[in-house]
Scaffold this active site. Structure first.
Site, short mmCIF file in Angstrom:
data_model
loop_
_atom_site.label_atom_id
_atom_site.label_comp_id
_atom_site.label_asym_id
_atom_site.label_seq_id
_atom_site.Cartn_x
_atom_site.Cartn_y
_atom_site.Cartn_z
N ALA A 1 7.93 -6.14 9.40
CA ALA A 1 8.61 -6.96 10.25
C ALA A 1 10.22 -6.72 10.45
O ALA A 1 10.66 -6.81 11.47
CB ALA A 1 8.36 -8.32 9.82
N GLU B 1 2.08 -8.38 5.63
CA GLU B 1 1.86 -8.87 6.75
C GLU B 1 0.37 -8.44 7.21
O GLU B 1 -0.20 -7.63 6.70
CB GLU B 1 2.89 -8.24 7.65
CG GLU B 1 2.72 -6.77 7.92
CD GLU B 1 3.12 -5.72 6.70
OE1 GLU B 1 2.31 -4.87 6.35
OE2 GLU B 1 4.32 -5.81 6.37
N ASP C 1 6.61 -0.34 -3.71
CA ASP C 1 5.83 -1.55 -3.37
C ASP C 1 4.55 -1.35 -2.77
O ASP C 1 3.67 -2.29 -2.64
CB ASP C 1 6.67 -2.13 -2.01
CG ASP C 1 7.81 -2.85 -2.36
OD1 ASP C 1 8.16 -3.03 -3.47
OD2 ASP C 1 8.84 -3.02 -1.41
N GLY C 2 4.17 -0.21 -2.41
CA GLY C 2 2.53 0.09 -2.34
C GLY C 2 2.06 0.06 -3.34
O GLY C 2 0.86 -0.65 -3.42
N SER D 1 11.54 -3.78 9.94
CA SER D 1 11.92 -2.60 10.86
C SER D 1 11.56 -2.88 12.35
O SER D 1 12.20 -2.15 13.35
CB SER D 1 11.02 -1.50 10.42
OG SER D 1 11.09 -1.09 9.22
N THR E 1 10.96 -8.35 4.77
CA THR E 1 12.11 -7.21 4.59
C THR E 1 11.20 -5.87 4.65
O THR E 1 11.75 -4.96 4.26
CB THR E 1 12.56 -7.05 3.14
OG1 THR E 1 11.71 -7.58 2.09
CG2 THR E 1 13.60 -8.38 3.11
N ALA E 2 9.95 -5.92 5.22
CA ALA E 2 8.94 -4.68 5.15
C ALA E 2 8.96 -4.40 6.53
O ALA E 2 9.73 -3.96 7.38
CB ALA E 2 7.74 -5.09 4.67
N ARG F 1 -1.09 -2.95 -3.98
CA ARG F 1 -2.60 -2.38 -4.41
C ARG F 1 -2.79 -3.44 -5.55
O ARG F 1 -3.95 -3.83 -5.69
CB ARG F 1 -2.23 -1.06 -5.03
CG ARG F 1 -3.84 -0.59 -5.77
CD ARG F 1 -3.59 0.82 -6.36
NE ARG F 1 -4.69 1.16 -7.27
CZ ARG F 1 -4.71 1.81 -8.26
NH1 ARG F 1 -3.67 2.51 -8.70
NH2 ARG F 1 -5.70 2.01 -9.02
#
Length: 340
Positions: A200, A157, A80-81, A202, A197-198, A85
């Site tokens: 937020a 986010e 996802d990183g 956690s 699901t990222a 990008r």
């Protein structure tokens, strides 16, 4: 690198060129596209990691701040990183993005690296759909003059975090032009449904389905009675201002990639972005399946229409073959034969 004719199809390819597995996957993808007559465009310097003959067949991808209107699709091989990008290239150019997972969870990815050959076929045939995801616009503004000090966007986010680990950030939160609450906290998240699901997730926020047009506010470890995750409408505007007595300055992060310092006298303005992220989809599977697969959720014992349908079809096949579908329900004799 060569210069491809403008009429030739172009697909941008982005991956982590420091990882051998990523280079191998990108090489296979680019070779497949080349055989189909599609030219791959790579960021400057990335082609140096490819085999020499293949490196000569690709073109240079323009920098993120320049238009990429000649690109029909960007394929990202990574986690996802890497996909976040890639949004710096495609978001403002309205180019669809196809994620191929090389990471761990890969919530934004649509396919796995083992499916490269199939992915090439789908790209060649343009047999994919495009899904729109909402984004966030963030502006850092001088309270006194109203002058914009910094602006950016987020796909997952915007996070307002304290600059000093041992201190507490004190902010006043305003929603739709009205004060909501004052929080002494570690920070505040403002998330899209995609980002639910990222970070937020956690932080204890709810999972929001991607087709819900909303924005979420999640306070981080707030010392307040009213400090619960909030789900706002798509037209809501959130303003956060650092209180003068705050024990520390803050930092504004967008997707963990772009940041600006937040000090007293500045306010953060957040609202839904004008641009949508376009995600290429190879499957029509519902978001529920994605949640189950990515989080490894246990669904043994689930009873639904699909299972009922399979049982009905099995029963119909048994009837058509002359077998009695009820034989299994009849008591057996000592030899395992159904009694009449």
């Amino acid at each position: 690198m060569t210069t491809a004719p403008q009429s030739q199809r172009r697909v941008a390819v982005l991956t982590h060129m420091g990882r051998p597995t990523a280079i191998a996957a990108a090489t296979r993808l680019i070779e497949g596209l080349l055989e189909a007559g599609i030219t791959s465009a790579l960021p400057a310097g990335d082609a140096d990691c490819l085999p020499p003959k293949l490196a000569e067949a690709v073109v240079t991808l323009a920098p993120p701040d320049e238009t990429t209107s000649d690109i029909e699709l960007m394929v990202v091989l990574g986690g996802d990183g890497s996909i976040l990008r890639a949004t710096e290239w495609v978001l403002f150019a309205d180019v669809p993005l196809l994620g191929v997972n090389l990471g761990h969870v890969g919530f934004l990815a649509e396919a796995e690296s083992s499916e490269i050959d199939s992915i090439v076929t789908r790209i060649v045939q343009r047999s994919y759909t495009v899904e729109e995801r909402s984004t966030i616009e963030v502006v850092l503004r001088e309270c006194a003059s109203g002058e914009v000090a910094w602006s950016s966007y987020a796909v997952n986010e915007v996070s307002i975090e304290k600059a000093s680990r041992e201190r507490v950030l004190e902010v006043l939160v305003e929603v739709d032009g009205r004060p909501l609450s004052r929080w002494a906290c570690d920070g505040v998240l403002l998330s899209t449904p995609t980002g639910s699901t990222a970070y937020a997730f956690s932080a204890g926020g709810p999972v929001i389905w991607p087709n819900v047009d909303a924005m979420m506010v999640v306070p981080l470890s707030a010392h307040a009675l009213f400090a619960r995750p909030l789900v706002l409408g798509p037209s809501s505007r959130v303003v956060l201002q650092l209180i003068d007595r705050s024990q520390t300055d803050g930092v504004v992060w967008c997707d963990g990639r772009r940041s600006a310092d937040l000090r007293s006298g500045l306010q953060v303005e957040v609202q839904q972005g004008r641009h949508k992220l376009l995600l290429a989809r190879l499957s029509e599977a519902p978001f529920t399946d994605r949640l189950v697969n990515k989080f490894g959720l246990r669904v043994e014992g689930w009873r639904g229409e699909a299972e009922d349908r399979v049982q009905h079809e099995d029963r119909a096949v048994s009837l058509g073959s002359g077998e009695n579908p009820d034989d299994d329900d009849r008591p057996e004799d000592g030899c395992g034969r159904a009694r009449t």
